[in-house]
Design a protein around this motif. Structure first.
Motif, PDB file in Angstrom:
ATOM      1  N   PRO A  16       4.175   4.860 -10.669  1.00  0.00           N
ATOM      2  CA  PRO A  16       3.942   6.432 -11.263  1.00  0.00           C
ATOM      3  C   PRO A  16       5.185   7.198 -11.343  1.00  0.00           C
ATOM      4  O   PRO A  16       5.282   7.803 -12.186  1.00  0.00           O
ATOM      5  CB  PRO A  16       3.039   6.725 -10.138  1.00  0.00           C
ATOM      6  N   HIS A  44      -2.021  -2.800  -6.528  1.00  0.00           N
ATOM      7  CA  HIS A  44      -2.964  -3.178  -5.507  1.00  0.00           C
ATOM      8  C   HIS A  44      -3.984  -2.381  -5.156  1.00  0.00           C
ATOM      9  O   HIS A  44      -5.178  -2.623  -4.313  1.00  0.00           O
ATOM     10  CB  HIS A  44      -2.142  -3.534  -4.185  1.00  0.00           C
ATOM     11  N   GLY A 126      -7.718  -3.634  -0.498  1.00  0.00           N
ATOM     12  CA  GLY A 126      -7.975  -2.640  -1.451  1.00  0.00           C
ATOM     13  C   GLY A 126      -9.300  -2.418  -1.735  1.00  0.00           C
ATOM     14  O   GLY A 126      -9.861  -1.404  -2.281  1.00  0.00           O
TER      15      GLY A 126
END
Ligand SMILES: Cc1cc2nc3c(=O)[nH]c(=O)nc-3n(C[C@H](O)[C@H](O)[C@H](O)COP(=O)(O)OP(=O)(O)OC[C@H]3O[C@@H](n4cnc5c(N)ncnc54)[C@H](O)[C@@H]3O)c2cc1C
Length: 296
Positions: A16, A44, A126
């Motif tokens: 990001p 992930h 996750g």
């Protein structure tokens, strides 16, 4: 060695932070190269629900959308592993056997989780096995939680998780010694304490228990793993950049420029491990780079 073209900025890492900077710099019509090896931590994350405007989105979607957005603004994206960055008249960025040149460099290579060897860990990562309170603490609300870690900070995490999310909590400390100074507090908080080595996560579709090396099975619905991470920074070794007192995180100024003029660092490498923060830092650095590029 080929390529003597000089980019305005080379961005290393398409998480990001790097992607947000790439989008800004692309929209300033700058010559930008983004180099990424793929498979970063954001990919992930299977349920990101703390990013403004997204009720729930996977990390993979964020990266794919970000790549598409950056390409639309003519950012050049290459797959590769950066092995070295050096500074001469320009920055030199080495990936494979190619040397790329740039006026500025922005590093957004994130971190890699430290995980002990526990069978079936990646099967649950996750979805029911988490690593970060800010990302996924909320998802443990009112669930049967096991926290696994190896430091006193894990004890603090357990007390915080109890306060915010769930009363049904067991702490497994992967150490030899019980934290004597916290035993009383854990008892008062009604947090079960187990010292030892977890070896396997049990469950077919759903997580059911953590198995210890002595065969004990600790029932749970969710696990928080707390072993920290290492920084993806090996290629910065020759630059002698300033780090914090623990010689871990890099030190930057308010626009995320490191102690080496022209080299910017964002994301977990400077201590912030959230998508929205990495993206914000990427935007701040890019706006600063816009000004610097006009001055050059
Ligand atoms: C399971 C999980 C769940 C998460 N959930 C959330 C959440 O819900 N909300 C939230 O805000 N955050 C969440 N995060 C944290 C979030 O993923 C990080 O904060 C974010 O990844 C930081 O962004 P970044 O840009 O630094 O890097 P990353 O996403 O780590 O990307 C770095 C990129 O750099 C690349 N790279 C590394 N070294 C090199 C090299 N030498 N050469 C070329 N490329 C390189 C990597 O391959 C990767 O693609 C979660 C993390 C995990 C692991």
């Amino acid at each position: 060695m080929t390529e003597e073209f000089i980019y305005d900025c080379i961005i290393i890492g398409a998480g990001p932070g790097g992607l947000q900077a790439a989008i800004y710099l692309g929209r300033y019509n700058r010559r930008v190269l983004l180099i990424d090896r793929g498979g970063g931590r954001t990919t992930h994350a299977r349920h990101i629900e703390n990013f403004l405007t997204q009720k729930a989105i996977t990390g993979r979607e964020i990266i794919e959308l970000g790549m598409e957005q950056a390409r639309n603004f003519h950012v050049e994206i290459k797959k590769g592993v950066v092995t070295k960055v050096a500074k001469g008249a320009n920055f030199e960025v080495y990936a494979g056997d190619v040397r790329y040149l740039a006026r500025f460099v922005l590093v957004s290579t994130g971190a890699t989780e430290n995980f002990p060897s526990i069978e079936s860990l990646h099967k649950f990562l996750g979805t029911t096995l988490f690593t970060c309170i800010d990302c996924d603490g909320y998802r443990t609300t009112n669930k049967k939680l096991v926290i696994i870690g190896n430091s006193i900070k894990t004890v603090h995490l357990a007390i915080a998780m109890k306060e915010m999310y769930t009363r049904d909590l067991t702490l497994i400390l992967y150490t030899d010694k019980a934290p004597e100074e916290y035993k009383e507090e854990l008892k008062e908080e009604n947090i079960g304490l187990i010292i030892g080595r977890p070896v396997r996560f049990i469950g077919d579709e759903k997580l059911e228990a953590v198995e210890m090396h002595d065969g004990r099975k600790i029932p749970c619905e969710v696990v928080m793993s707390h072993f920290g991470y290492k920084l993806n920074d090996s290629f910065l070794g020759g630059l002698n950049l300033k780090r914090d007192r623990d010689n871990f995180k890099f030190i930057t100024n308010s626009t995320f420029e490191s102690s080496l003029s022209g080299l910017y660092i964002v994301g977990p490498l400077i201590g912030n491990d959230q998508v929205v923060i990495a993206a914000g830092e990427g935007a701040v650095a890019a706006i600063e780079l816009k000004k610097r590029l006009i001055e050059v």
